[in-house]
Design an enzyme around this catalytic site. Structure first.
Site: not given
Length: 199
Positions: A66, A112
């Site tokens: 992420n 992400n």
């Protein structure tokens, strides 16, 4: 010079997970082209070498997926790498298992890792997306991407990773960002078996 990035999560716990297919691709590239470790732990797992006499770096970011853009931005700034020479290899739940999609720029489709890169660097980089399928009924996607591939799936995934390594040199050696032109070049090469979805 070119930067090849594989997205994934660090640590043995995630080593063989679907989300780590980018890491797996980079490992294969390092072995295939006999690359040398560089700047240990500074940006993540970084290697350097040449493909068709062109200097390249590979990177497995040290942050979790992420936050991938952090390490990528640092290494691009450090070596002054242009975004046009950035290749990102990652998993794609919207593609069937093992299918490959290549494109320049575009949306992140909820990934992400791509969100992090887009936000810190921009969107105009080359993407090599490898299908990992979706869970049945689209349930528990977060859990699904952290699972390991099933035994019967591994053969297809390894075949796809080998295709990525095989056509990578065409991407590195090309002077165009036009994916359709690159695909046309590949279609003329009878030594490489390939299946692509473009766009």
């Amino acid at each position: 010079m070119n930067l090849l990035v594989g997205l994934g999560n660090p640590g043995k716990k995630y080593k063989d997970s679907r989300h780590n297919i980018g890491y797996m691709a980079i490992d294969m590239i390092i072995k295939k082209f006999d690359l040398n470790e560089k700047n240990k732990n500074k940006f993540g797992e970084c290697y350097e070498g040449k493909i068709l006499n062109k200097r390249i770096f590979t990177l497995k970011p040290k942050e979790f997926i992420n936050l991938s853009g952090i390490s990528i931005k640092k290494i691009m700034n450090f070596y002054k790498i242009n975004i046009n020479n950035l290749f990102v290899i990652h998993d794609d739940i919207d593609l069937p298992l093992g299918k490959i999609k290549v494109k320049v720029g575009g949306g992140n489709a909820g990934h992400n890792g791509l969100k992090s890169i887009d936000g810190l660097i921009g969107k105009n980089y080359k993407r090599i997306r490898i299908g990992i399928d979706r869970p049945l009924n689209n349930k528990n996607i977060n859990k699904f991407v952290l699972q390991s591939f099933k035994k019967e799936e591994k053969k297809e995934i390894m075949y796809s990773l080998n295709r990525v390594v095989s056509f990578l040199e065409y991407f590195i050696n090309s002077d165009t960002n036009d994916i359709s032109v690159l695909m046309n070049e590949l279609s003329k090469n009878k030594k490489i078996k390939w299946v692509f979805l473009v766009g």
